[in-house]
Design a protein around this motif. Structure first.
Motif, PDB file in Angstrom:
ATOM      1  N   LEU A  49       0.829  -3.668  -8.829  1.00  0.00           N
ATOM      2  CA  LEU A  49       0.870  -2.396  -9.556  1.00  0.00           C
ATOM      3  C   LEU A  49       2.184  -1.659  -9.314  1.00  0.00           C
ATOM      4  N   ALA A  50       2.646  -1.655  -8.055  1.00  0.00           N
ATOM      5  CA  ALA A  50       3.892  -0.963  -7.726  1.00  0.00           C
ATOM      6  C   ALA A  50       5.061  -1.576  -8.477  1.00  0.00           C
ATOM      7  N   GLU A  51       5.063  -2.915  -8.582  1.00  0.00           N
ATOM      8  CA  GLU A  51       6.130  -3.586  -9.311  1.00  0.00           C
ATOM      9  C   GLU A  51       6.094  -3.256 -10.795  1.00  0.00           C
ATOM     10  N   SER A  52       4.887  -2.950 -11.306  1.00  0.00           N
ATOM     11  CA  SER A  52       4.773  -2.623 -12.729  1.00  0.00           C
ATOM     12  C   SER A  52       4.992  -1.138 -12.996  1.00  0.00           C
ATOM     13  N   GLY A  53       5.316  -0.368 -11.966  1.00  0.00           N
ATOM     14  CA  GLY A  53       5.680   1.022 -12.161  1.00  0.00           C
ATOM     15  C   GLY A  53       4.578   2.033 -11.940  1.00  0.00           C
ATOM     16  N   VAL A  54       3.432   1.638 -11.428  1.00  0.00           N
ATOM     17  CA  VAL A  54       2.337   2.584 -11.154  1.00  0.00           C
ATOM     18  C   VAL A  54       2.574   3.208  -9.782  1.00  0.00           C
ATOM     19  N   ALA A  55       2.601   4.553  -9.736  1.00  0.00           N
ATOM     20  CA  ALA A  55       2.849   5.268  -8.483  1.00  0.00           C
ATOM     21  C   ALA A  55       1.526   5.669  -7.831  1.00  0.00           C
ATOM     22  N   PHE A  56       1.507   5.676  -6.508  1.00  0.00           N
ATOM     23  CA  PHE A  56       0.285   6.075  -5.796  1.00  0.00           C
ATOM     24  C   PHE A  56       0.651   6.549  -4.397  1.00  0.00           C
ATOM     25  N   ASP A  57      -0.268   7.311  -3.799  1.00  0.00           N
ATOM     26  CA  ASP A  57      -0.140   7.737  -2.400  1.00  0.00           C
ATOM     27  C   ASP A  57      -1.222   7.040  -1.593  1.00  0.00           C
ATOM     28  N   SER A  58      -0.834   6.520  -0.422  1.00  0.00           N
ATOM     29  CA  SER A  58      -1.825   5.835   0.418  1.00  0.00           C
ATOM     30  C   SER A  58      -2.199   6.707   1.613  1.00  0.00           C
ATOM     31  N   PHE A  59      -3.319   6.364   2.228  1.00  0.00           N
ATOM     32  CA  PHE A  59      -3.782   7.070   3.420  1.00  0.00           C
ATOM     33  C   PHE A  59      -3.513   6.257   4.685  1.00  0.00           C
ATOM     34  N   ASP A  60      -2.552   5.359   4.634  1.00  0.00           N
ATOM     35  CA  ASP A  60      -2.258   4.538   5.803  1.00  0.00           C
ATOM     36  C   ASP A  60      -1.835   5.379   7.000  1.00  0.00           C
ATOM     37  N   SER A  61      -1.185   6.509   6.747  1.00  0.00           N
ATOM     38  CA  SER A  61      -0.743   7.363   7.857  1.00  0.00           C
ATOM     39  C   SER A  61      -1.933   7.921   8.635  1.00  0.00           C
ATOM     40  N   VAL A  62      -3.066   8.086   7.947  1.00  0.00           N
ATOM     41  CA  VAL A  62      -4.261   8.603   8.615  1.00  0.00           C
ATOM     42  C   VAL A  62      -4.754   7.602   9.654  1.00  0.00           C
ATOM     43  N   TYR A  63      -4.667   6.321   9.341  1.00  0.00           N
ATOM     44  CA  TYR A  63      -5.089   5.285  10.292  1.00  0.00           C
ATOM     45  C   TYR A  63      -4.271   5.376  11.578  1.00  0.00           C
ATOM     46  N   GLU A  64      -2.987   5.705  11.438  1.00  0.00           N
ATOM     47  CA  GLU A  64      -2.115   5.790  12.599  1.00  0.00           C
ATOM     48  C   GLU A  64      -2.371   7.048  13.410  1.00  0.00           C
ATOM     49  N   ALA A  65      -2.823   8.119  12.741  1.00  0.00           N
ATOM     50  CA  ALA A  65      -2.992   9.406  13.419  1.00  0.00           C
ATOM     51  C   ALA A  65      -4.338   9.542  14.131  1.00  0.00           C
ATOM     52  N   LYS A  66      -5.351   8.836  13.664  1.00  0.00           N
ATOM     53  CA  LYS A  66      -6.698   8.989  14.222  1.00  0.00           C
ATOM     54  C   LYS A  66      -7.022   7.862  15.201  1.00  0.00           C
ATOM     55  N   GLU A  67      -7.935   8.161  16.128  1.00  0.00           N
ATOM     56  CA  GLU A  67      -8.251   7.208  17.185  1.00  0.00           C
ATOM     57  C   GLU A  67      -9.307   6.186  16.797  1.00  0.00           C
ATOM     58  N   ASP A  68     -10.170   6.517  15.841  1.00  0.00           N
ATOM     59  CA  ASP A  68     -11.241   5.583  15.476  1.00  0.00           C
ATOM     60  C   ASP A  68     -11.477   5.634  13.973  1.00  0.00           C
ATOM     61  N   PHE A  69     -12.157   4.616  13.452  1.00  0.00           N
ATOM     62  CA  PHE A  69     -12.379   4.510  12.013  1.00  0.00           C
ATOM     63  C   PHE A  69     -13.227   5.655  11.449  1.00  0.00           C
ATOM     64  N   PRO A  70     -14.310   6.082  12.113  1.00  0.00           N
ATOM     65  CA  PRO A  70     -15.076   7.200  11.551  1.00  0.00           C
ATOM     66  C   PRO A  70     -14.223   8.445  11.323  1.00  0.00           C
TER      67      PRO A  70
END
Length: 500
Positions: A49-70
């Motif tokens: 999708l990114a290669e086809s020009g669709v823009a999006f925001d991910s929540f990957d930074s949240v995984y790095e900031a929080k200690e557990d999945f819940p």
């Protein structure tokens, strides 16, 4: 849009990983989204999708900031709801696979969006299950379960079902899964690890013995473990369901003739004997023997429950259900809103809830006898102890130990007098009963359980007598061939060895 709605969230499934499997409808929603969020950009469809020009925001930074999945999932749901609440925004949220399969953030949104007045639309997508059925080659109609690697426990496992374990993100998770599986399956049981099923150029399917499960590399967001179903009886041997099945077979027309003939009455003594055999293993501190004897006692419960199941009154699962309800109800300090700082408070809660149970059944605890609840057929010494404890609870008791000890001496004097006067055997027996009852009373005041006290003395007697027998055998004698004086001497020796 409903006037009361603050905004809308449309959840779209990205499929199992192959862009070719993305439905046309889902693709349009992703391309036409005013604002597109993705749980994680670590998904093959998003690269395309990114290669086809669709823009999006991910929540990957949240995984790095929080200690557990819940915590991660709660934070993502919070941010999505906040974004949708601004100016009645219509946002799109894309998740791997199918939104309703192993997707915790969507579960949170389903719970919270109605409370926040936010519209929620869920659009399907190919889940990893679709690829698993195709690539691993099994039909779920044969029996299938999907389990989460997080918190996997032995009681979740059912060997007669095809089992998929999802969300095996890394080697540490795979190691936890291995340990849980090895509680039931043999270490060489063949399992299958699947990485990125259906994704061209990334798919890996590896068959390994169970003990090597955490030696596989490349675990990630698109990894799963497949445990093939098995009818091997050895895998069922520790299950309660198998025990129920075995007892049912034993009682069936084609089962065991002896088991079929048994009734509640015929097994009455067996139940008592098996209970005492368990007590013996406790006294002997023999865990291995205890394991076996507890099984024998459980068999008695199973047989009695099976007889009632045959009559259609209840089955053993009803027994378990009633017990679970009772345990939860009588422990409000554990499962409810009461507290208990010590064992005495916990016992108080237990008694209070017992009384409440009776009231709910239409009984009136306040009108019941203080002596109610003592089983009729308890051994006499144990029954006397329980009767006295119940009477003491309502104040019918000596003020201190001196009164109980004096009563014991009084009853002993009456027994001696009864014997000296040559009273009948029945009258002497009654006086003896009074002595024993008074001894039980004295036991309570010194904090001793008379049943346990007498049991300890019995064990001591047996140990000393065995010593006497052994020493006599060394001399080529038996107790019957020895004098009392000889045996008394050896008895004193046995006592000396105890204190050495």
């Amino acid at each position: 849009m409903n006037a009361n709605m603050k905004g809308t969230i449309t959840v779209v499934g990205l499929g199992s990983g192959d862009p070719d499997r993305l439905t046309l409808g889902n693709l349009k929603k992703l391309q036409q989204a005013d604002k597109l969020y993705v749980r994680t950009k670590d998904h093959p469809v998003l690269d395309w999708l990114a290669e086809s020009g669709v823009a999006f925001d991910s929540f990957d930074s949240v995984y790095e900031a929080k200690e557990d999945f819940p915590s991660v999932y709660r934070e993502i749901a919070d941010r999505l709801i906040e974004a949708a609440s601004k100016d009645g925004a219509a946002i799109t949220y894309a998740v791997p696979g199918h939104p309703m399969v192993a997707e915790a953030t969507v579960k949170l949104l389903k719970e919270r969006c109605p409370e926040q007045g936010i519209g929620l639309e869920i659009v399907g997508g190919e889940s990893f299950l679709d690829e698993a059925f195709a690539q691993l080659g099994f039909d779920p109609i044969e029996g299938f379960q999907l389990l989460d690697a997080a918190g996997l426990a032995m009681q979740d496992l059912k060997p007669h079902l095809h089992t998929l374990i999802g969300q095996v993100y890394d080697t540490f998770t795979a190691s936890d899964v291995k340990l849980s599986l090895m509680e039931l399956y043999p270490e060489d049981y063949e399992v299958v690890v699947g990485h990125a099923l259906g994704v061209e150029g990334q798919e890996q399917i590896v068959k390994v013995p169970l003990y090597e499960l955490d030696r596989i590399e490349d675990y990630g967001n698109l990894s799963l473990i497949y445990v093939p179903r098995s009818e091997d009886d050895r895998l069922q041997i520790r299950s309660f369901a198998r025990l129920h099945e075995i007892v049912d077979i034993l009682r069936s027309p084609g089962g065991c003739p002896w088991d079929r003939e048994q009734t509640h009455s015929s097994l009455r003594k067996n139940l008592i004997e098996e209970a005492y055999e368990v007590l013996e293993t406790i006294d002997e501190d023999d865990p291995e023997h205890m394991q076996e004897e507890l099984g024998d006692l459980l068999l008695q419960v199973m047989l009695h429950a099976q007889m009632e199941e045959e009559e259609g009154t209840f089955n053993v699962y009803d027994v378990i259900g009633t017990l679970n309800e009772k345990l939860i109800f009588r422990h409000p300090h554990v499962f409810g809103d009461r507290s208990a700082g010590d064992a005495a408070e916990a016992l108080g809660n237990w008694e209070a809830m017992k009384a409440e149970e009776k009231r709910r059944k239409g009984l009136k605890p306040e009108e019941a006898s203080a002596l109610d609840g003592v089983p009729r057929d308890l051994p006499a010494l144990m029954k006397a102890y329980k009767l006295q404890k119940k009477a003491a609870k309502v104040g019918f008791d000596w003020p201190d130990a001196s009164g109980a000890l004096a009563k014991m001496e009084e009853e002993l004097a009456e027994l001696k007098q009864s014997i000296q006067q040559g009273q009948s055997a029945s009258e002497i027996e009654l006086e003896l009963g009074d002595v024993l009852f008074s001894v039980v009373n004295a036991a309570r005041f010194i904090g001793a359980d008379p049943e346990e006290a007498l049991s300890r003395t019995n064990r001591k007697f047996v140990s000393r007598f065995h010593y006497v027998e052994a020493k006599l055998r060394e001399q080529g004698l038996s107790p019957a061939q020895s004098t009392l004086a000889e045996m008394d001497k050896l008895w004193d020796e046995a006592k000396g060895h105890e204190h050495a």
